[in-house]
Every structure is written in structure tokens, then in C-alpha cells.
Design an enzyme around this catalytic site. Structure first.
Site, PDB file in Angstrom:
ATOM      1  N   ASP A 176      -6.710   1.056   1.071  1.00 20.08           N
ATOM      2  CA  ASP A 176      -6.821   1.522   2.395  1.00 20.08           C
ATOM      3  C   ASP A 176      -8.146   0.950   3.023  1.00 20.08           C
ATOM      4  O   ASP A 176      -9.002   0.169   2.138  1.00 20.08           O
ATOM      5  CB  ASP A 176      -6.407   2.572   2.675  1.00 20.08           C
ATOM      6  CG  ASP A 176      -7.747   3.597   2.260  1.00 20.08           C
ATOM      7  OD1 ASP A 176      -8.611   3.111   1.567  1.00 20.08           O
ATOM      8  OD2 ASP A 176      -7.533   4.981   2.801  1.00 20.08           O
ATOM      9  N   LYS A 192       1.011  -1.045  -0.014  1.00 16.48           N
ATOM     10  CA  LYS A 192       0.114  -0.005  -0.045  1.00 16.48           C
ATOM     11  C   LYS A 192       1.171   1.255  -0.040  1.00 16.48           C
ATOM     12  O   LYS A 192       0.737   2.175  -0.745  1.00 16.48           O
ATOM     13  CB  LYS A 192      -1.023  -0.287   1.265  1.00 16.48           C
ATOM     14  CG  LYS A 192      -1.852   1.122   1.085  1.00 16.48           C
ATOM     15  CD  LYS A 192      -2.762   1.087   2.627  1.00 16.48           C
ATOM     16  CE  LYS A 192      -1.993   1.969   3.432  1.00 16.48           C
ATOM     17  NZ  LYS A 192      -2.798   2.313   4.680  1.00 16.48           N
TER      18      LYS A 192
END
Ligand code: SF4
Length: 234
Positions: A146, A127
């Protein structure tokens, strides 16, 4: 909403993206940064912490530490104090120091621009690497997943997966590569402004016509009380 094959889901995803693009023409990374190192540091700090809080802390942090060598040379206790207003600050200080030591030792103090090299750094997962590659380097390496992206992907029926890596793959299959970075921003902005974790504003939603969860909430057969209950369940 009728059952979909990949083609019809892709077409729906296109309509969703067009709706989000129109709603948030200015969607962008909300972490403050002026170079690749700053974005890397801010993104490491942002895990389980909101961007506003990170921006408050990095405003002074970035004045004090300008290079990877600065972070690498800083005593750990000093780094901890500098970021102590952020959750998990002890771990994050350790990661920042170790990551910057690796930047100095292996990358001449620069932030690398590949997924492999980035995810080899302490505190950097896929991420974080996607945030840095997409926003600091302009490279479409993946979709940032997320908590907002995960929640909206499920509500919008774009992925039934729960693991971020699998959600990312589903989204990559639905969106053109050139839109991957922006797709994350659109979903994150929508999650922060409309499709809240609790009490999404489905009636006012710009993409409700293409959202299976929204269609359930807004089912005209439901009473207002039932709609309220459904909103809490999606
Ligand atoms: S219709 Fe509701 S659940 Fe669907 S995206 Fe909009 S706010 Fe979220």
C-alpha cells in the site's frame, strides 16, 4: 550507507525486520472482521480510505449483510447508502455487488482462496487479494504493497521501484516467505506511527541504523535547520 549486493541487503532487511518485530510485536491488520467475507468487503472499501473510517461503516454494514447472497441481492442504491461515508462509494458499491454475485454463482457463496480466483472478482486487485489470503486464510501468497509499504520500501532502500507489483517482488526476494504477511503489517504500522509521509521521526526511529534515508536526515554534519529540510525531502 555503502553500496550493497543482494546478500548484504538481505542481511540489512533481516535487521530491519527484527527491529520492527521488536517495536510492533502485536502488528496486525487494523480492519475489523470476523470472517473471510467481512475482510474481503472491508478491504475493497479501504481503497483510498483510512481503516478507522472503514471500521465505522462496516460495524453497521456487517450487521445488515451477513452473506455474499445478501450483498448480491441488495439493490445498488441501498448498498450505496450503506457505505456512503466512504470515498468512491458508488464504484465500491458496484464492485461489492458484482463481486458477491460472482461468489454466489461461481464459488457457492464462499470466498475463494487463490490469487487467481480472488483477482477475477470486481474491485479486487493483487493488494486486496494479498490482504485476504494473508489475514483471513493465513496463506503467505505475497506482500501487501500500500502507500506506506511503498514509501518505506523506498526510504529503507529495499526497493527503488514505484510500481506496486515490482516493489512486492523486491520485498519477496529479501524476506522469508513465512514473514511476507507480517512484513506488510510491520511496515504499515511503522508508516502510521513513526515514518510518516511528512516529517518522519528519524531521531526516534527504532531502525534508523539500517535506514539510508534516516542516515541522510541524521547526518551529524548537518545543522538542525538542514536536517529539518532533509526530513521534508526523504
Ligand atoms: S529512519 Fe526515518 S526514514 Fe528511516 S524508517 Fe525511520 S523514520 Fe523512516
Amino acid at each position: 550507507m555503502p553500496r550493497e549486493n543482494l546478500q548484504t541487503r538481505k542481511a540489512r532487511a533481516q535487521r530491519i525486520m527484527a527491529g520492527l518485530r521488536a517495536a510492533y510485536p502485536d502488528a496486525h491488520c487494523e480492519l475489523d472482521f470476523s470472517n473471510q467475507l467481512e475482510l474481503l468487503m472491508a478491504t475493497i472499501l479501504s481503497a483510498q480510505c483510512n481503516d478507522r473510517q472503514v471500521n465505522i461503516v462496516t460495524a453497521s454494514l456487517f450487521k445488515r449483510y451477513g452473506s455474499a447472497a445478501d450483498y448480491a441481492a441488495a439493490p445498488l442504491a441501498e448498498l450505496e447508502i450503506a457505505i456512503r461515508r466512504i470515498g468512491l462509494y458508488r464504484n465500491k458499491a458496484k464492485n461489492i455487488k458484482a463481486a458477491c454475485q460472482a461468489l454466489v454463482e461461481k464459488h457457492g457463496g464462499e470466498v475463494p482462496r487463490t490469487m487467481e480466483e480472488l483477482t477475477a472478482l470486481s474491485g479486487v486487485g493483487r493488494k486486496t487479494a494479498n490482504v485476504v489470503l494473508g489475514n483471513a486464510f493465513g496463506l503467505s501468497a505475497g506482500v501487501v504493497v500500500d502507500t506506506h509499504v511503498a514509501r518505506l520500501s523506498r526510504r529503507l532502500g529495499l526497493s527503488a521501484q514505484t510500481a506496486p507489483g515490482k516493489i512486492e517482488k523486491d520485498l519477496q526476494a529479501l524476506a522469508p516467505r513465512k514473514d511476507w504477511t507480517q512484513l506488510s503489517h510491520w511496515l504499515i504500522w511503522h508508516g502510521r506511527r513513526r515514518c510518516f509521509a511528512r516529517g518522519p521521526e528519524c531521531a526516534r526511529c527504532e531502525i534508523k541504523a539500517d535506514c539510508p534515508a534516516g542516515q541522510k536526515v541524521l547526518d551529524p554534519k548537518l545543522t538542525p535547520e538542514q536536517q529539518k529540510k532533509m526530513r521534508a525531502r526523504v
